[in-house]
Design a protein around this motif. Structure first.
Motif, PDB file in Angstrom:
ATOM      1  N   GLY A  74     -41.177 -25.439 -13.482  1.00 25.48           N
ATOM      2  CA  GLY A  74     -41.922 -25.779 -14.696  1.00 25.48           C
ATOM      3  C   GLY A  74     -42.970 -26.852 -14.476  1.00 25.48           C
ATOM      4  N   ALA A  75     -43.078 -27.351 -13.253  1.00 23.58           N
ATOM      5  CA  ALA A  75     -44.090 -28.365 -12.943  1.00 23.58           C
ATOM      6  C   ALA A  75     -45.385 -27.657 -12.545  1.00 23.58           C
ATOM      7  N   GLU A  76     -46.432 -27.956 -13.260  1.00 26.30           N
ATOM      8  CA  GLU A  76     -47.715 -27.304 -13.039  1.00 26.30           C
ATOM      9  C   GLU A  76     -48.632 -28.206 -12.212  1.00 26.30           C
ATOM     10  N   PRO A  77     -49.162 -27.711 -11.075  1.00 27.16           N
ATOM     11  CA  PRO A  77     -50.153 -28.509 -10.348  1.00 27.16           C
ATOM     12  C   PRO A  77     -51.456 -28.525 -11.152  1.00 27.16           C
ATOM     13  N   VAL A  78     -51.902 -29.721 -11.512  1.00 26.97           N
ATOM     14  CA  VAL A  78     -53.084 -29.853 -12.361  1.00 26.97           C
ATOM     15  C   VAL A  78     -54.338 -30.055 -11.521  1.00 26.97           C
ATOM     16  N   ALA A  79     -54.244 -30.899 -10.509  1.00 33.72           N
ATOM     17  CA  ALA A  79     -55.402 -31.206  -9.674  1.00 33.72           C
ATOM     18  C   ALA A  79     -54.910 -31.634  -8.300  1.00 33.72           C
ATOM     19  N   ASN A  80     -55.815 -31.571  -7.350  1.00 36.31           N
ATOM     20  CA  ASN A  80     -55.502 -32.103  -6.032  1.00 36.31           C
ATOM     21  C   ASN A  80     -56.739 -32.794  -5.471  1.00 36.31           C
ATOM     22  N   TRP A  81     -56.489 -33.774  -4.621  1.00 34.91           N
ATOM     23  CA  TRP A  81     -57.562 -34.500  -3.955  1.00 34.91           C
ATOM     24  C   TRP A  81     -57.051 -34.855  -2.573  1.00 34.91           C
ATOM     25  N   PHE A  82     -57.646 -34.255  -1.559  1.00 40.89           N
ATOM     26  CA  PHE A  82     -57.143 -34.328  -0.193  1.00 40.89           C
ATOM     27  C   PHE A  82     -55.677 -33.897  -0.199  1.00 40.89           C
ATOM     28  N   ARG A  83     -54.766 -34.767   0.191  1.00 37.67           N
ATOM     29  CA  ARG A  83     -53.341 -34.398   0.200  1.00 37.67           C
ATOM     30  C   ARG A  83     -52.622 -34.850  -1.072  1.00 37.67           C
ATOM     31  N   VAL A  95     -36.476 -34.563 -18.508  1.00 35.64           N
ATOM     32  CA  VAL A  95     -36.873 -35.525 -17.487  1.00 35.64           C
ATOM     33  C   VAL A  95     -37.611 -34.810 -16.356  1.00 35.64           C
ATOM     34  N   PHE A  96     -38.651 -35.462 -15.834  1.00 33.26           N
ATOM     35  CA  PHE A  96     -39.425 -34.899 -14.737  1.00 33.26           C
ATOM     36  C   PHE A  96     -39.518 -35.918 -13.607  1.00 33.26           C
ATOM     37  N   GLU A  97     -38.726 -35.705 -12.589  1.00 34.80           N
ATOM     38  CA  GLU A  97     -38.736 -36.552 -11.393  1.00 34.80           C
ATOM     39  C   GLU A  97     -38.998 -35.663 -10.187  1.00 34.80           C
ATOM     40  N   LEU A  98     -39.760 -36.163  -9.239  1.00 35.26           N
ATOM     41  CA  LEU A  98     -40.049 -35.385  -8.033  1.00 35.26           C
ATOM     42  C   LEU A  98     -38.949 -35.498  -6.983  1.00 35.26           C
ATOM     43  N   TYR A  99     -38.245 -36.632  -6.978  1.00 36.37           N
ATOM     44  CA  TYR A  99     -37.252 -36.871  -5.926  1.00 36.37           C
ATOM     45  C   TYR A  99     -35.891 -37.156  -6.534  1.00 36.37           C
ATOM     46  N   SER A 100     -34.901 -36.462  -6.022  1.00 35.97           N
ATOM     47  CA  SER A 100     -33.548 -36.647  -6.548  1.00 35.97           C
ATOM     48  C   SER A 100     -32.663 -37.440  -5.595  1.00 35.97           C
ATOM     49  N   ASP A 101     -33.169 -37.734  -4.384  1.00 35.65           N
ATOM     50  CA  ASP A 101     -32.349 -38.489  -3.435  1.00 35.65           C
ATOM     51  C   ASP A 101     -33.188 -39.570  -2.752  1.00 35.65           C
ATOM     52  N   ILE A 102     -32.506 -40.555  -2.210  1.00 36.07           N
ATOM     53  CA  ILE A 102     -33.178 -41.698  -1.594  1.00 36.07           C
ATOM     54  C   ILE A 102     -33.979 -41.277  -0.365  1.00 36.07           C
ATOM     55  N   GLU A 103     -33.434 -40.368   0.429  1.00 35.58           N
ATOM     56  CA  GLU A 103     -34.106 -39.964   1.674  1.00 35.58           C
ATOM     57  C   GLU A 103     -35.483 -39.360   1.397  1.00 35.58           C
ATOM     58  N   SER A 104     -35.600 -38.518   0.364  1.00 38.59           N
ATOM     59  CA  SER A 104     -36.900 -37.923   0.053  1.00 38.59           C
ATOM     60  C   SER A 104     -37.868 -38.967  -0.502  1.00 38.59           C
ATOM     61  N   LYS A 105     -37.341 -39.951  -1.248  1.00 34.33           N
ATOM     62  CA  LYS A 105     -38.193 -41.045  -1.729  1.00 34.33           C
ATOM     63  C   LYS A 105     -38.714 -41.866  -0.553  1.00 34.33           C
ATOM     64  N   ILE A 106     -37.848 -42.137   0.413  1.00 34.34           N
ATOM     65  CA  ILE A 106     -38.260 -42.896   1.602  1.00 34.34           C
ATOM     66  C   ILE A 106     -39.346 -42.130   2.350  1.00 34.34           C
ATOM     67  N   ALA A 107     -39.157 -40.828   2.509  1.00 35.07           N
ATOM     68  CA  ALA A 107     -40.155 -40.011   3.213  1.00 35.07           C
ATOM     69  C   ALA A 107     -41.501 -40.045   2.489  1.00 35.07           C
ATOM     70  N   HIS A 108     -41.463 -39.975   1.156  1.00 35.86           N
ATOM     71  CA  HIS A 108     -42.701 -40.017   0.377  1.00 35.86           C
ATOM     72  C   HIS A 108     -43.388 -41.369   0.519  1.00 35.86           C
ATOM     73  N   PHE A 109     -42.636 -42.440   0.359  1.00 39.75           N
ATOM     74  CA  PHE A 109     -43.220 -43.774   0.484  1.00 39.75           C
ATOM     75  C   PHE A 109     -43.720 -44.020   1.908  1.00 39.75           C
ATOM     76  N   ASN A 110     -43.041 -43.481   2.913  1.00 40.86           N
ATOM     77  CA  ASN A 110     -43.521 -43.606   4.296  1.00 40.86           C
ATOM     78  C   ASN A 110     -44.870 -42.928   4.475  1.00 40.86           C
ATOM     79  N   ARG A 111     -45.052 -41.744   3.890  1.00 39.61           N
ATOM     80  CA  ARG A 111     -46.346 -41.064   3.987  1.00 39.61           C
ATOM     81  C   ARG A 111     -47.443 -41.921   3.377  1.00 39.61           C
ATOM     82  N   ILE A 112     -47.149 -42.498   2.219  1.00 44.29           N
ATOM     83  CA  ILE A 112     -48.141 -43.342   1.541  1.00 44.29           C
ATOM     84  C   ILE A 112     -48.407 -44.605   2.352  1.00 44.29           C
TER      85      ILE A 112
END
Length: 184
Positions: A74-83, A95-112
């Motif tokens: 049900g999450a619709e991609p609205v726009a993108n810019w580079f990655r 509720v709309f959350e992208l990450y349900s576990d700590i490991e995926s949050k760590i991976a996301h924050f590491n990319r940023i």
């Protein structure tokens, strides 16, 4: 009615909060290009927005597979810019959350964090190189020397500014890793 807002963010969490505040006021985010946001009218609070830095480019098959999965939730991609990808979901769906576990949050924050680190380092190296060129040719041998110096100072300043979101993200990763250790 369409509304265009020009605004620049360095902190994606503040940007995400702002998009959700705009949705709460009845403005649905529709499109993005560098610092340019396009909104249209909607019911106040109709959407919840989330922003994510993808592992690969938007057109990469793995990214397309992930976007397909997100659409199924049900999450619709609205726009993108580079990655960067901007998602929205109807608030009525819960509720709309992208990450349900700590490991995926760590991976996301590491990319940023690494994105900020690389851009920060590039800005500082380019800036110092331009300052060096500007100082070497200050005796009038090279007409572009003052411009090199100014560009160098601007680049170094941008690099210094990028240190703050890099460091904040680094601290978030550190805290999440500590939380993960406590849970184990």
């Amino acid at each position: 009615m369409r509304k265009v807002v020009w605004k620049l963010f360095v902190d994606y969490e503040k940007e995400e909060k702002w998009l959700n505040d705009m949705a709460a006021k009845g403005l649905a985010f529709e499109d993005y290009s560098f610092a340019r946001y396009v909104f249209s009218d909607c019911k106040p609070g109709e959407y919840i927005y989330r922003i994510e830095l993808l592992e690969n480019s938007f057109r990469n098959p793995e990214s397309q597979q992930y976007l397909s999965f997100m659409s199924e939730t049900g999450a619709e991609p609205v726009a993108n810019w580079f990655r960067w990808i901007y998602f929205r979901k109807k608030a009525a769906e819960g509720v709309f959350e992208l990450y349900s576990d700590i490991e995926s949050k760590i991976a996301h924050f590491n990319r940023i964090m690494w994105l900020f680190f690389i851009i920060m380092c590039m800005e500082i190296v380019i800036g110092l190189s331009n300052i060096n060129i500007g100082l070497q040719f200050r005796d009038g041998i090279h007409d572009g020397a003052p411009a090199n110096f100014v560009i160098g100072v601007v680049c170094v300043c941008i690099g210094i500014v990028l240190f703050f979101p890099f460091n904040r993200t680094r601290l978030q990763v550190k805290k999440l890793r500590q939380d993960k250790l406590l849970m184990e």
